[in-house]
Design an enzyme around this catalytic site. Structure first.
Site, mmCIF file in Angstrom:
data_model
loop_
_atom_site.group_PDB
_atom_site.id
_atom_site.type_symbol
_atom_site.label_atom_id
_atom_site.label_comp_id
_atom_site.label_asym_id
_atom_site.label_seq_id
_atom_site.Cartn_x
_atom_site.Cartn_y
_atom_site.Cartn_z
ATOM 1 N N GLY A 69 0.802 -1.217 0.000
ATOM 2 C CA GLY A 69 0.000 0.000 0.000
ATOM 3 C C GLY A 69 0.836 1.269 0.000
ATOM 4 O O GLY A 69 0.542 2.223 -0.727
ATOM 5 N N THR A 70 1.885 1.284 0.808
ATOM 6 C CA THR A 70 2.700 2.497 0.917
ATOM 7 C C THR A 70 3.341 2.847 -0.420
ATOM 8 O O THR A 70 3.314 4.000 -0.858
ATOM 9 C CB THR A 70 3.776 2.305 2.013
ATOM 10 O OG1 THR A 70 3.097 2.027 3.246
ATOM 11 C CG2 THR A 70 4.637 3.536 2.179
ATOM 12 N N ASN A 149 -8.974 3.618 7.720
ATOM 13 C CA ASN A 149 -8.407 2.500 8.472
ATOM 14 C C ASN A 149 -8.671 2.579 9.971
ATOM 15 O O ASN A 149 -8.558 1.585 10.666
ATOM 16 C CB ASN A 149 -6.899 2.411 8.224
ATOM 17 C CG ASN A 149 -6.200 3.747 8.325
ATOM 18 O OD1 ASN A 149 -6.543 4.694 7.602
ATOM 19 N ND2 ASN A 149 -5.258 3.853 9.228
ATOM 20 N N GLN A 177 -7.876 -0.609 2.720
ATOM 21 C CA GLN A 177 -8.793 -1.229 3.686
ATOM 22 C C GLN A 177 -10.070 -1.743 3.020
ATOM 23 O O GLN A 177 -10.779 -2.554 3.607
ATOM 24 C CB GLN A 177 -9.173 -0.221 4.781
ATOM 25 C CG GLN A 177 -8.017 0.188 5.676
ATOM 26 C CD GLN A 177 -7.538 -0.935 6.596
ATOM 27 O OE1 GLN A 177 -8.275 -1.877 6.903
ATOM 28 N NE2 GLN A 177 -6.290 -0.845 7.032
ATOM 29 N N SER A 197 -3.257 -3.572 -0.932
ATOM 30 C CA SER A 197 -2.156 -4.241 -0.255
ATOM 31 C C SER A 197 -2.583 -5.643 0.173
ATOM 32 O O SER A 197 -3.594 -5.812 0.859
ATOM 33 C CB SER A 197 -1.761 -3.419 0.974
ATOM 34 O OG SER A 197 -0.758 -4.069 1.686
ATOM 35 N N HIS A 199 -1.510 -7.935 2.329
ATOM 36 C CA HIS A 199 -1.584 -8.466 3.703
ATOM 37 C C HIS A 199 -2.848 -8.043 4.442
ATOM 38 O O HIS A 199 -3.106 -8.511 5.552
ATOM 39 C CB HIS A 199 -0.321 -8.108 4.508
ATOM 40 C CG HIS A 199 -0.192 -6.686 4.936
ATOM 41 N ND1 HIS A 199 -0.424 -6.281 6.221
ATOM 42 C CD2 HIS A 199 0.160 -5.570 4.261
ATOM 43 C CE1 HIS A 199 -0.207 -4.972 6.316
ATOM 44 N NE2 HIS A 199 0.147 -4.521 5.136
ATOM 45 N N THR A 235 13.008 -7.112 -9.879
ATOM 46 C CA THR A 235 12.532 -8.480 -10.083
ATOM 47 C C THR A 235 11.250 -8.704 -9.291
ATOM 48 O O THR A 235 11.179 -8.355 -8.108
ATOM 49 C CB THR A 235 13.615 -9.490 -9.646
ATOM 50 O OG1 THR A 235 14.778 -9.232 -10.431
ATOM 51 C CG2 THR A 235 13.159 -10.925 -9.843
ATOM 52 N N CYS A 323 0.588 2.274 12.649
ATOM 53 C CA CYS A 323 1.661 3.270 12.534
ATOM 54 C C CYS A 323 1.456 4.357 13.574
ATOM 55 O O CYS A 323 2.388 4.816 14.191
ATOM 56 C CB CYS A 323 1.671 3.908 11.150
ATOM 57 S SG CYS A 323 1.117 2.805 9.872
HETATM 58 N N1 PLP Z 1 -3.300 2.874 3.332
HETATM 59 C C1 PLP Z 1 -4.126 2.459 4.297
HETATM 60 C C2 PLP Z 1 -5.527 2.981 4.349
HETATM 61 C C3 PLP Z 1 -3.702 1.529 5.243
HETATM 62 O O1 PLP Z 1 -4.526 1.130 6.204
HETATM 63 C C4 PLP Z 1 -2.367 1.043 5.170
HETATM 64 C C5 PLP Z 1 -1.855 0.111 6.182
HETATM 65 O O2 PLP Z 1 -2.335 0.048 7.295
HETATM 66 C C6 PLP Z 1 -1.541 1.499 4.122
HETATM 67 C C7 PLP Z 1 -2.043 2.412 3.230
HETATM 68 C C8 PLP Z 1 -0.136 1.008 3.975
HETATM 69 O O3 PLP Z 1 -0.124 -0.296 3.434
HETATM 70 P P1 PLP Z 1 1.147 -1.241 3.556
HETATM 71 O O4 PLP Z 1 1.179 -1.739 4.951
HETATM 72 O O5 PLP Z 1 0.886 -2.347 2.580
HETATM 73 O O6 PLP Z 1 2.338 -0.435 3.164
#
Ligand code: PLP
Length: 391
Positions: A69-70, A149, A177, A197, A199, A235, A323
């Site tokens: 996600g990031t 989130n 989310q 994302s 996970h 890769t 976070c």
């Molecule tokens: N965006 C949202 C809304 C999230 O909840 C999160 C992770 O909690 C992220 C982005 C970041 O995702 P990742 O953990 O895959 O980097």
């Protein structure tokens, strides 16, 4: 252990683990290889790409694998900003985005971009009128998350997409989310870019994707080899991508069952907390809410203490996003919805998963009630109210 922090991460589904395993062993080929051995890896990446595309109404060549996600959020924002810098330097987002968006915006501000952070209402929803008012001739991008989130509020994405389309502005949504929990159709919803994302939906960590509508000229973020059609070098995480693909298949197959189950668990828990614990406030929207989200504030206690006591009972919940938890600041999302400090201090986020049970909810509701009662014994303000007969 009762795990109730699925918004932070989820357990990898056993079927996903099985599907990934060969790609750590005998099927270790680099998909860029020119020999027969690489064919399977090449083919499976394409199959996953197609499956993901189908899940959001996209074409397979519009899906780019990323590390999660990031990365997807950063690529979407920084890439779009750089790519369109000659057209304008104004970006609209909301004040309750994930830090992956907010920090990328802060970075862009240092590079001369102007960011409007839209406020949200008490339920965490952006106002369509405010959005329309914020649009300027130099606005190049709107980035609004699909679902929050922390408080679980689902945004009016289709309306936002329609406004973006009407004004000829690219619309990105962070669906980390929401993906596989909410129905998504990028065409109908006017979405130009979408982050997800793995996970968060029972796939492995460190892998995700960015949807980029074809025709959008999004500059590369990672420079190097010609993977991902020259737009995202490095890769490919083949095993991770295979796992993400399987997680999508499982998530789609189980969607209806999980949706109904989580909804009933959520409503049970919300009802019990709300009716049995005084000075308790449910945050976020009751109607437009992620199935698994229970964000609740209790007055006269510190949320952190409650989280620790719940942990000692084997119950995992969080205080906000994972976070935010380490930063010990009042969550920007709770500030954004205007929650008074006496409530925001005592906030916990419970996020449910498909494997949770009603028996667990009964136990957790009992425990929270008991622990909230115990913690309030340390609040002079609460004891005073008790003495005066208000509680
Ligand atoms: N965006 C949202 C809304 C999230 O909840 C999160 C992770 O909690 C992220 C982005 C970041 O995702 P990742 O953990 O895959 O980097």
């Amino acid at each position: 252990m009762i795990y109730l922090d699925h918004a932070a991460t989820t357990a990898v589904h056993p079927e996903v683990i099985r599907e990934m395993e060969p790609y750590f062993g005998e099927l270790y080929a680099n998909p860029s290889g020119v020999y027969e051995f690489s064919e399977d890896a090449k083919e499976i990446l394409q199959r996953v790409r197609q499956r993901i595309a189908d899940s959001i109404g996209a074409e397979s060549n519009e899906i780019y694998f990323t590390s999660g996600g990031t990365e997807s959020d950063n690529w979407a924002l920084v890439g779009a900003a750089e790519g369109m810098r000659n057209r304008g330097r104004h970006i609209i987002t909301s004040c309750i985005e994930h830090h992956a968006i907010l920090r990328a915006c802060e970075y862009l501000e240092t590079r001369g971009y102007d960011i409007t952070y839209l406020p949200v209402d008490a339920e965490g929803r952006v106002s369509i009128e405010e959005l329309e008012r914020a649009i300027r001739p130099d606005t190049i991008l709107i980035s609004i998350m699909f679902a929050n989130n922390e408080v679980g509020t689902v945004q009016p994405i289709q309306e936002i997409g329609a406004i973006a389309e009407r004004n000829g502005i690219l619309f990105h949504t962070d669906a980390v989310q929401a993906y596989l929990h909410e129905k998504i159709d990028v065409g109908k919803m006017g979405i130009g870019m979408l982050s997800a994302s793995s996970h968060k939906f029972q796939g492995p960590k460190g892998v995700g994707f960015l949807y980029v509508r074809s025709g959008i000229d999004l500059p590369s973020f990672l420079h190097g080899g010609s993977q991902e059609r020259g737009r995202r070098a490095g890769t490919e995480n083949v095993a991770g991508i295979v796992g993400m693909g399987k997680a999508v298949a499982v998530g789609e197959r189980e969607y209806q069952k999980n949706h109904e189950k989580m909804l009933s668990l959520r409503e049970y828990l919300l009802h019990r907390l709300e009716t049995e614990i005084p000075f308790c406030k449910i945050n976020g929207s009751r109607k437009d809410r992620l199935d698994g989200n229970v964000n609740v504030s209790f007055r006269f206690l510190e949320g952190e203490s409650l989280i620790i006591l719940l942990d000692m009972e084997g119950i995992c919940v969080s205080g906000g996003s994972a976070c935010a938890a380490s930063e010990h600041t009042v969550s920007h999302v709770l500030q954004g919805i205007g929650l008074p400090p006496e409530f925001s201090r005592g906030t916990i986020r419970i996020s449910l998963g498909a494997e949770n049970t009603i028996e667990e909810m009964e136990y957790v509701a009992d425990k929270i009630k008991e622990l909230v009662g115990n913690l309030r014994e340390f609040s002079e303000e609460y004891l005073e109210l008790q003495e005066k007969g208000f509680v």
